[in-house]
Design a protein around this motif. Structure first.
Motif, short mmCIF file in Angstrom:
data_model
loop_
_atom_site.label_atom_id
_atom_site.label_comp_id
_atom_site.label_asym_id
_atom_site.label_seq_id
_atom_site.Cartn_x
_atom_site.Cartn_y
_atom_site.Cartn_z
N SER A 149 14.72 -16.66 7.65
CA SER A 149 14.24 -15.68 8.62
C SER A 149 13.93 -14.30 8.04
CB SER A 149 15.26 -15.52 9.74
OG SER A 149 16.48 -15.06 9.21
N ALA A 150 14.54 -13.92 6.93
CA ALA A 150 14.33 -12.58 6.40
C ALA A 150 14.55 -12.54 4.89
CB ALA A 150 15.29 -11.59 7.07
N ALA A 151 14.00 -11.51 4.27
CA ALA A 151 14.16 -11.29 2.84
C ALA A 151 14.86 -9.95 2.62
CB ALA A 151 12.81 -11.30 2.14
N THR A 152 15.76 -9.92 1.66
CA THR A 152 16.45 -8.68 1.30
C THR A 152 15.72 -8.05 0.13
OG1 THR A 152 18.54 -9.62 2.04
CG2 THR A 152 18.65 -7.67 0.63
N VAL A 153 15.35 -6.78 0.27
CA VAL A 153 14.64 -6.05 -0.77
C VAL A 153 15.30 -4.69 -0.97
CG1 VAL A 153 12.43 -7.19 -0.29
CG2 VAL A 153 12.99 -5.08 0.87
N VAL A 154 15.07 -4.10 -2.15
CA VAL A 154 15.50 -2.74 -2.42
C VAL A 154 14.23 -1.92 -2.62
CG1 VAL A 154 16.73 -1.20 -3.98
CG2 VAL A 154 17.69 -3.44 -3.42
N ILE A 155 14.00 -0.94 -1.77
CA ILE A 155 12.82 -0.09 -1.86
C ILE A 155 13.12 1.05 -2.82
CG2 ILE A 155 11.17 1.32 -0.58
CD1 ILE A 155 11.16 -1.70 0.04
N THR A 156 12.29 1.18 -3.86
CA THR A 156 12.53 2.18 -4.89
C THR A 156 11.65 3.41 -4.75
OG1 THR A 156 11.00 1.04 -6.36
CG2 THR A 156 13.32 0.47 -6.55
N ALA A 157 10.47 3.27 -4.14
CA ALA A 157 9.56 4.39 -3.96
C ALA A 157 8.73 4.17 -2.70
CB ALA A 157 8.64 4.55 -5.16
N SER A 158 8.41 5.27 -2.03
CA SER A 158 7.62 5.18 -0.82
C SER A 158 6.72 6.39 -0.70
CB SER A 158 8.54 5.08 0.40
OG SER A 158 7.77 5.07 1.58
N LYS A 159 5.45 6.15 -0.36
CA LYS A 159 4.52 7.25 -0.14
C LYS A 159 4.70 7.87 1.24
CE LYS A 159 0.98 5.20 -3.05
NZ LYS A 159 -0.36 4.58 -3.09
N ASP A 203 0.82 -1.21 0.00
CA ASP A 203 0.00 0.00 0.00
C ASP A 203 0.85 1.26 0.00
OD1 ASP A 203 -2.29 -1.51 0.01
OD2 ASP A 203 -2.48 -1.47 2.19
N THR A 204 2.04 1.21 0.59
CA THR A 204 2.84 2.42 0.74
C THR A 204 4.20 2.39 0.05
OG1 THR A 204 3.73 1.57 2.82
CG2 THR A 204 1.79 2.98 2.96
N THR A 205 4.66 1.22 -0.41
CA THR A 205 6.00 1.14 -0.99
C THR A 205 6.04 0.31 -2.26
OG1 THR A 205 6.52 -0.78 0.37
CG2 THR A 205 7.17 1.35 1.25
N GLU A 206 7.08 0.55 -3.04
CA GLU A 206 7.38 -0.26 -4.22
C GLU A 206 8.84 -0.70 -4.10
OE1 GLU A 206 6.67 1.91 -7.78
OE2 GLU A 206 4.57 2.26 -7.30
N GLY A 207 9.13 -1.91 -4.55
CA GLY A 207 10.49 -2.39 -4.43
C GLY A 207 10.80 -3.56 -5.32
N ILE A 208 12.04 -4.07 -5.17
CA ILE A 208 12.54 -5.20 -5.93
C ILE A 208 13.04 -6.24 -4.94
CG2 ILE A 208 14.25 -5.95 -7.63
CD1 ILE A 208 14.35 -2.98 -8.53
#
Length: 80
Positions: free
Chosen positions: A44-54, A32-37
């Motif tokens: 235990s965890a996932a690595t993501v790159v956040i490209t845009a955030s409201k 709802d608030t972010t876009e990423g890859i």
């Protein structure tokens, strides 16, 4: 104790969503608030790159919200 663990419910993401650990590396996603890859996942965890955030109100927030982050594997996201 073992019986309680065997009979636990099998959780599923809500309709239209997938769990983050089910994505392939390089897949784009949004919430709802972010876009990423999606980059990679461990148990235990996932690595993501956040490209845009409201959530970012101005450029001073960019350093905190954007870039590489570690999220929980069972985070519900929509695949692009």
């Amino acid at each position: 104790m073992k019986r309680a663990l065997r009979n636990s419910p099998k959780w599923k993401p809500r309709n239209g969503f997938v769990y983050l650990d089910r994505l392939e590396p390089g897949d784009m996603f949004h919430t709802d608030t972010t876009e990423g890859i999606f980059i990679s996942s461990t148990p235990s965890a996932a690595t993501v790159v956040i490209t845009a955030s409201k959530i970012c109100k101005d450029q001073s927030d960019d350093n905190y919200y954007l870039g590489q982050q570690r999220w929980g594997c069972k985070t519900e996201v929509r695949k692009n």
